[in-house]
Scaffold this active site. Sequence first.
Site, PDB file in Angstrom:
ATOM      1  N   MET A 163       0.862  -1.179   0.000  1.00 41.23           N
ATOM      2  CA  MET A 163       0.000   0.000   0.000  1.00 41.23           C
ATOM      3  C   MET A 163       0.902   1.233   0.000  1.00 41.23           C
ATOM      4  O   MET A 163       1.635   1.468   0.967  1.00 41.23           O
ATOM      5  CB  MET A 163      -0.850  -0.043   1.275  1.00 41.23           C
ATOM      6  CG  MET A 163      -1.820   1.065   1.420  1.00 41.23           C
ATOM      7  SD  MET A 163      -2.796   0.881   2.931  1.00 41.23           S
ATOM      8  CE  MET A 163      -1.628   1.418   4.148  1.00 41.23           C
ATOM      9  N   TYR A 440       0.890   3.858  12.523  1.00 42.52           N
ATOM     10  CA  TYR A 440       0.570   3.715  11.091  1.00 42.52           C
ATOM     11  C   TYR A 440      -0.919   3.477  10.853  1.00 42.52           C
ATOM     12  O   TYR A 440      -1.685   3.372  11.793  1.00 42.52           O
ATOM     13  CB  TYR A 440       1.471   2.698  10.384  1.00 42.52           C
ATOM     14  CG  TYR A 440       1.538   1.250  10.809  1.00 42.52           C
ATOM     15  CD1 TYR A 440       0.593   0.641  11.594  1.00 42.52           C
ATOM     16  CD2 TYR A 440       2.599   0.467  10.352  1.00 42.52           C
ATOM     17  CE1 TYR A 440       0.695  -0.699  11.937  1.00 42.52           C
ATOM     18  CE2 TYR A 440       2.708  -0.879  10.685  1.00 42.52           C
ATOM     19  CZ  TYR A 440       1.751  -1.447  11.484  1.00 42.52           C
ATOM     20  OH  TYR A 440       1.855  -2.769  11.808  1.00 42.52           O
ATOM     21  N   GLU A 441      -1.279   3.478   9.547  1.00 44.58           N
ATOM     22  CA  GLU A 441      -2.703   3.425   9.155  1.00 44.58           C
ATOM     23  C   GLU A 441      -3.466   4.632   9.678  1.00 44.58           C
ATOM     24  O   GLU A 441      -4.647   4.548  10.003  1.00 44.58           O
ATOM     25  CB  GLU A 441      -3.366   2.159   9.693  1.00 44.58           C
ATOM     26  CG  GLU A 441      -3.143   0.940   8.868  1.00 44.58           C
ATOM     27  CD  GLU A 441      -3.338   1.182   7.397  1.00 44.58           C
ATOM     28  OE1 GLU A 441      -4.269   1.919   7.031  1.00 44.58           O
ATOM     29  OE2 GLU A 441      -2.546   0.658   6.611  1.00 44.58           O
ATOM     30  N   GLY A 442      -2.793   5.784   9.753  1.00 49.57           N
ATOM     31  CA  GLY A 442      -3.393   6.968  10.367  1.00 49.57           C
ATOM     32  C   GLY A 442      -3.144   6.882  11.860  1.00 49.57           C
ATOM     33  O   GLY A 442      -3.558   5.916  12.511  1.00 49.57           O
TER      34      GLY A 442
END
Length: 593
Positions: A163, A440-442
Amino acid sequence: MTAYQAPLEDVHFLMKDVFKVDQLWAELSGHDELDVDTADAILEGAAKICEQVIAPLNRPSDEQGVVWVDGKIVAADGYKEAYQTFCEGGWNALEGNSEYGAMGMPKTLVAPIDEFVRGSCMSFGLLPMLTIGASVAIDKHGSEPIKERYLPKMYSGEWTGAMDLTEPHCGTDLGLIRTKAVPEADGSYRLSGTKIFITWGEHELSDNIIHLVLAKLPGAPAGTRGISLFLVPKYIVNDDGALGDRNSVSCGSIEHKMGIKASATCVMNFDAASAWLIGEENKGLACMFTMMNNERLAVGVQGLGVAELAYQQALAYAKDRLQGRSPTGAKNKDQEADSLLVHPDIRRILLKMKALNEGGRAFYLYVARLLDIEGFSSDPAKQREASSLVALLTPVVKAFVTDMAFDTAVDGQQVLGGHGFIREWGLEQHVRDIRITQIYEGTNGIQAMDLIARKVIPDKGAVLSVYLAEISAFIDEVEGHARLSFCLPALRQLVVMVKEVTDALISASAGDANAPGAAAVDYLHLLGYLSYAYMWAIITASLAVSGRDDVLAQAKWHTAKFFFSKLLPKTHALKESILAGSDSLMALGDEHF
Ligand SMILES: Cc1cc2nc3c(=O)[nH]c(=O)nc-3n(C[C@H](O)[C@H](O)[C@H](O)COP(=O)(O)OP(=O)(O)OC[C@H]3O[C@@H](n4cnc5c(N)ncnc54)[C@H](O)[C@@H]3O)c2cc1C
């Protein structure tokens, strides 16, 4: 060091007794033939590969790390063989679309398996996690030829996914990305730019790597409205499906990190790489959110998986370690000292770890159940309601579960005293590994903003009210059970408190643009505690109804009582902090910092 053991008994109890997945699956299209016995066999198979193949990689691969040599990544010893075993067992294909070769299993079965995989070795578990996330996005937004070409190989694990969002100058604010894609006459694109921090962006464990990359088309609108999503394979896939030339995508270097040292975190350079559009032009962020939402739930589960191992190791140590005497007199008279378990403070720490882990496990299963209803129910009204609850609760799963998981790992270190700080005991690795789940992932701060500013304030708490009404209806239903008097009044009061705090926050936000941000993390934690309280109430209500009274049931009662008496009071402090508003944060001038 205690070896990882998949928490099969708890998962079985939650699935069968608490969430009654048999009934759920019977109502869902495509899953009516699945039953708990079959699910148990699958879970046992997953536990076996996790305990015997993946878990033994955890510590050695943390020591060894990954190495970058001239653009190639050398993975830690044993990863290649373990990945092959994992894929041959079909573990990569559990939840994908069966039309393209996956098994289409429900999330209520897949999520616990994800916990086992990530808990046994987080660095290794990231590889299938990214592949699954990418395949979910391709399945939802890709064209038919793209799906036919890529999904079967991704489900089989022959090709992995990555990603690619973050760039050197932007992570949270993706509207600032500079990566460009230019259309070609044949319908493909040429994509150029640099992405950083790309998990497993490069490696030799699979034959191909399928990057999902955010980029901007020439003349695209500024900001997030001008972002498109592209598929960029490491090797071009020919029309016959065979691998062709190497695409112009390369790994410039890897990061040297605090934790997850055996997962490659790559700088990826795209130099007019061949790319294919996924979804519509300029609608890429919405498509990427399909992957990101999947990953956000996955990150919560990931944090919990490692926190479970921290608990197992801390508990084993506490039973074994002899220090001091019980305040009520020696328990272990044959020995010089009693075990750590006699000390109230050690019990406080262990119970906190246990209550948060088991509450968190129930919570992710609850959200997995909603995802199954959203995906497979034949009732559109139920699907819509489940979908809005999933949107509301996804940031809570991501951020609250991982915040609690990090605290749990640190608490585990504390139980081991000085040994918790020493590498060979493993706890310090868990602290280092779990830390990234909050980032991570926001980041968890951004999850909190997502919850309050996108999910609660815009609809004036309408979806939240659906959640609160569900909890109230549950309380009404089970209120007659005397054994539940320790939790139901407190849960009812908390529902009222959350409603009051939400209303106050919505009105404060109308006159103060800083109000949502000032309250966001506390508010997310308040909803987290509410959700865990709901889970513990559901768990004990299921025991009250069934009358089950074995060791597991007794442990659940005691742990639930601990949660309500020792952890839930934190919600009062959260309420006060939320209602205190933004003044004390914003009054300080920049020069005063
Ligand atoms: C090990 C690792 C693996 C990763 N894997 C991937 C990957 O596979 N793919 C990928 O694309 N990215 C990946 N990332 C990137 C990761 O998702 C970002 O680092 C993260 O989202 C934060 O972005 P940032 O680092 O640019 O921080 P910034 O955006 O600069 O934020 C810095 C701080 O400011 C806060 N902040 C920023 N904006 C706001 C705002 N508007 N309101 C309130 N607070 C704000 C943030 O919460 C954060 O605390 C990875 C990162 C690491 C370290």
